[in-house]
Design a protein around this motif. Structure first.
Motif, PDB file in Angstrom:
ATOM      1  N   GLY A 281       0.784  -1.153   0.015  1.00  0.00           N
ATOM      2  CA  GLY A 281       0.060   0.016  -0.085  1.00  0.00           C
ATOM      3  C   GLY A 281       0.814   1.241  -0.193  1.00  0.00           C
ATOM      4  O   GLY A 281       0.580   2.440  -0.769  1.00  0.00           O
ATOM      5  N   SER A 282       1.898   1.066   0.746  1.00  0.00           N
ATOM      6  CA  SER A 282       2.923   2.229   0.887  1.00  0.00           C
ATOM      7  C   SER A 282       3.328   2.620  -0.534  1.00  0.00           C
ATOM      8  O   SER A 282       3.518   3.787  -0.901  1.00  0.00           O
ATOM      9  N   ILE A 283       3.812   1.571  -1.227  1.00  0.00           N
ATOM     10  CA  ILE A 283       4.514   1.504  -2.612  1.00  0.00           C
ATOM     11  C   ILE A 283       3.684   2.146  -3.410  1.00  0.00           C
ATOM     12  O   ILE A 283       3.910   2.795  -4.251  1.00  0.00           O
ATOM     13  N   ASN A 284       2.134   1.533  -3.470  1.00  0.00           N
ATOM     14  CA  ASN A 284       1.197   2.157  -4.141  1.00  0.00           C
ATOM     15  C   ASN A 284       1.110   3.800  -4.087  1.00  0.00           C
ATOM     16  O   ASN A 284       0.840   4.628  -5.023  1.00  0.00           O
TER      17      ASN A 284
ATOM     18  N   MET B   6       2.640   9.349  -5.941  1.00  0.00           N
ATOM     19  CA  MET B   6       3.312  10.490  -5.914  1.00  0.00           C
ATOM     20  C   MET B   6       4.202  10.600  -6.973  1.00  0.00           C
ATOM     21  O   MET B   6       4.384  11.663  -7.546  1.00  0.00           O
ATOM     22  N   MET B   7       4.939   9.622  -7.244  1.00  0.00           N
ATOM     23  CA  MET B   7       5.842   9.694  -8.347  1.00  0.00           C
ATOM     24  C   MET B   7       5.367   9.953  -9.574  1.00  0.00           C
ATOM     25  O   MET B   7       5.823  10.832 -10.499  1.00  0.00           O
ATOM     26  N   ASN B   8       4.303   9.199 -10.051  1.00  0.00           N
ATOM     27  CA  ASN B   8       3.308   9.572 -11.012  1.00  0.00           C
ATOM     28  C   ASN B   8       2.975  11.037 -11.029  1.00  0.00           C
ATOM     29  O   ASN B   8       3.136  11.666 -12.228  1.00  0.00           O
TER      30      ASN B   8
ATOM     31  N   ALA C 184       7.071   2.389 -16.502  1.00  0.00           N
ATOM     32  CA  ALA C 184       7.609   1.652 -15.462  1.00  0.00           C
ATOM     33  C   ALA C 184       6.777   2.008 -14.271  1.00  0.00           C
ATOM     34  O   ALA C 184       6.494   0.947 -13.322  1.00  0.00           O
ATOM     35  N   ILE C 185       6.427   3.285 -13.872  1.00  0.00           N
ATOM     36  CA  ILE C 185       5.836   3.459 -12.956  1.00  0.00           C
ATOM     37  C   ILE C 185       4.389   2.769 -12.746  1.00  0.00           C
ATOM     38  O   ILE C 185       3.842   2.234 -11.971  1.00  0.00           O
ATOM     39  N   GLU C 186       3.685   2.687 -14.077  1.00  0.00           N
ATOM     40  CA  GLU C 186       2.435   2.358 -14.343  1.00  0.00           C
ATOM     41  C   GLU C 186       2.361   0.577 -14.016  1.00  0.00           C
ATOM     42  O   GLU C 186       1.543   0.362 -13.474  1.00  0.00           O
ATOM     43  N   GLU C 187       3.617   0.446 -14.594  1.00  0.00           N
ATOM     44  CA  GLU C 187       3.740  -1.137 -14.401  1.00  0.00           C
ATOM     45  C   GLU C 187       3.814  -1.657 -13.060  1.00  0.00           C
ATOM     46  O   GLU C 187       3.160  -2.695 -12.472  1.00  0.00           O
ATOM     47  N   VAL C 188       4.609  -0.809 -12.083  1.00  0.00           N
ATOM     48  CA  VAL C 188       4.843  -0.885 -10.631  1.00  0.00           C
ATOM     49  C   VAL C 188       3.458  -0.845  -9.970  1.00  0.00           C
ATOM     50  O   VAL C 188       3.011  -1.568  -9.191  1.00  0.00           O
TER      51      VAL C 188
ATOM     52  N   ALA D  36       1.929  -3.613  -8.174  1.00  0.00           N
ATOM     53  CA  ALA D  36       1.440  -3.297  -6.550  1.00  0.00           C
ATOM     54  C   ALA D  36      -0.032  -3.461  -6.194  1.00  0.00           C
ATOM     55  O   ALA D  36      -0.303  -4.020  -5.222  1.00  0.00           O
ATOM     56  N   GLN D  37      -0.852  -3.247  -7.248  1.00  0.00           N
ATOM     57  CA  GLN D  37      -2.282  -3.279  -7.122  1.00  0.00           C
ATOM     58  C   GLN D  37      -2.547  -4.818  -7.065  1.00  0.00           C
ATOM     59  O   GLN D  37      -3.419  -5.156  -6.283  1.00  0.00           O
ATOM     60  N   ASN D  38      -1.925  -5.440  -7.983  1.00  0.00           N
ATOM     61  CA  ASN D  38      -2.247  -6.867  -8.123  1.00  0.00           C
ATOM     62  C   ASN D  38      -1.699  -7.579  -6.934  1.00  0.00           C
ATOM     63  O   ASN D  38      -2.211  -8.549  -6.258  1.00  0.00           O
TER      64      ASN D  38
END
Length: 447
Positions: free
Chosen positions: A277-280, A285-287, A373-377, A381-383
């Motif tokens: 969740g934190s990564i998400n 934020m990065m996005n 890359a952020i979208e993939e991450v 992360a969502q998955n």
């Protein structure tokens, strides 16, 4: 030897009654002068007491001996009369036909009756009566028929006395003495009957006892063997139950350990879910930052485009200035130098803008890659979060199932403990049954 009472007995010529009376008086005087003594039989104290109770004395024995000729004279009539009454009873007739004959029994009875009046009452006399009782018992003659036939015999004796003795005193004396004799005869025979019945019952008792003893022995041995087998089976079952109980305890421990590990795994999974969740959040934020960078790059691109346009215009102005300086001639040389420098500056600015534009394009490309890359991450992360939540649900189900299993195992353990107690109770009862069977076997052996 002539019987002292021969003159009292009626003869075929019927002697004078006065002679009989005088003779009776003399006979009476001779007996009355003799002191009556109690009759005793050596070695037979109880029978001696019986003789005393019926008052059968030595004088009575002497009188019976003197009566023998009278009985002997009428013996055929007595036996014929006796068996006539006996043969009138079909059951008694059947016994006679089965075991003997009338003529033979008549001869035996005559001998027996004459022996009764022999004047000898001793152990041999008693033994003969006991033998008669055994014979009667053997052929199945019941005491009631013996007593009935004996009554007929007594009636025959009394008739002989009444018919042949005229003197009332002697008649009464003979009747009383004969009654005593017949009473003794009945006592001896009936007592022998009783002894034979008792002996027969004892024999039957022994047979029944031995059969019962054998059956009890077989039953008790079988019961003891069965009890031992049951006890062994119960002990084996108790041992197996203990093993099952220990296995259940180990299962409970394993279930509790698995539950603890599952709980720890659920906690780790929860922490992982929080990190995902934190990564998400950070990815979002990065996005957003990349979006801002993209916007900044676009603005820079606009500025670059503006600067590039200005540089082009400056170069054009420089070219125009150079052309105009050439027209002016010598006066325009300084202006031409300035225009040349402005042209160089324009070129340099254009080159710089080109470099900046290239860097901007490269930055845009890199930003695009970073965004992808952020979208993939973010998707990963969502998955991961979805899978983490699903895994968490699985762990929760596992924990719930393990808790239910642990509770059921505990219940089973309690039931197994109760079963063990019950089996021990059965084993104790079986031991008691075995002990009872052993006691029963011991008692049967003592029967």
């Amino acid at each position: 030897m002539k019987c002292p009472f021969s003159n009292l007995i009626k003869s075929t010529s019927q002697p004078d009654l006065s002679d009989q009376a005088s003779s009776a008086k003399r006979g009476n005087s001779s007996l009355s002068n003799t002191e009556s003594k109690q009759l005793k039989i050596e070695g037979e104290q109880e029978i001696t007491e019986q003789l005393r109770m019926i008052d059968l004395s030595e004088n009575d024995i002497e009188l019976l001996h003197r009566m023998k000729p009278l009985i002997e004279k009428r013996i055929d009539w007595i036996t014929n009369t006796f068996y006539q009454s006996v043969l009138d009873v079909p059951k008694l007739q059947e016994i006679i036909v089965k075991y003997s004959s009338v003529e033979r029994l008549k001869a035996t009875l005559q001998e027996h009756l004459l022996d009764m009046f022999s004047g000898n009452i001793d152990q041999e006399f008693i033994a003969k009566r006991l033998k008669i009782a055994k014979v009667h018992k053997k052929v199945g003659l019941e005491p009631k028929w013996y007593l009935s036939a004996f009554q007929n015999l007594q009636n025959a004796f009394l008739k002989v006395i009444y018919d042949d003795i005229q003197d009332e005193h002697w008649r009464l004396h003979m009747i009383k003495t004969t009654s005593k004799l017949l009473s003794l005869e009945q006592q001896l025979v009936l007592e022998a009957y009783e002894r034979e019945n008792l002996y027969e019952k004892e024999q039957q008792y022994e047979i029944v006892k031995n059969e019962l003893k054998g059956k009890i022995t077989i039953f008790s041995e079988g019961l003891e063997e069965l009890s031992l087998d049951t006890n062994a089976a119960v002990e084996e079952l108790v041992a197996s139950s203990h093993e099952v109980s220990e296995a259940i305890k180990r299962s409970v421990y394993t279930a509790e350990e698995s539950q603890r590990l599952a709980e720890a795994g659920r906690n780790h999974l929860h922490e992982l879910n929080e990190r995902i969740g934190s990564i998400n959040v950070r990815t979002s934020m990065m996005n957003e930052s990349v979006s801002q960078l993209d916007a900044s790059s676009e603005k820079i691109q606009n500025i670059v485009d503006t600067v590039s346009g200005i540089a082009s215009q400056i170069k054009l102005l420089s070219l125009n200035a150079t052309i105009e300086a050439a027209h002016v001639g010598e006066q325009g040389k300084g202006f031409a130098v300035v225009a040349h420098e402005v042209s160089k500056l324009s070129e340099h600015t254009k080159d710089t803008v080109t470099q900046i534009e290239g860097l901007i394009k490269q930055s845009v490309a890199i930003t695009t890659q970073v965004v992808q890359a952020i979208e993939e991450v973010r998707k990963l992360a969502q998955n991961g979060k979805v899978q983490s939540e699903a895994t968490n649900e699985v762990f929760l189900h596992i924990l719930s199932t393990m808790q239910s299993s642990a509770d059921e195992i505990i219940v089973v353990e309690e039931q197994i403990s109760e079963l063990i107690d019950t089996i021990k109770g059965i084993g104790s009862s079986t031991s008691e049954v075995a002990a009872s069977a052993e006691r029963l076997n011991k008692v049967s052996s003592e029967l």
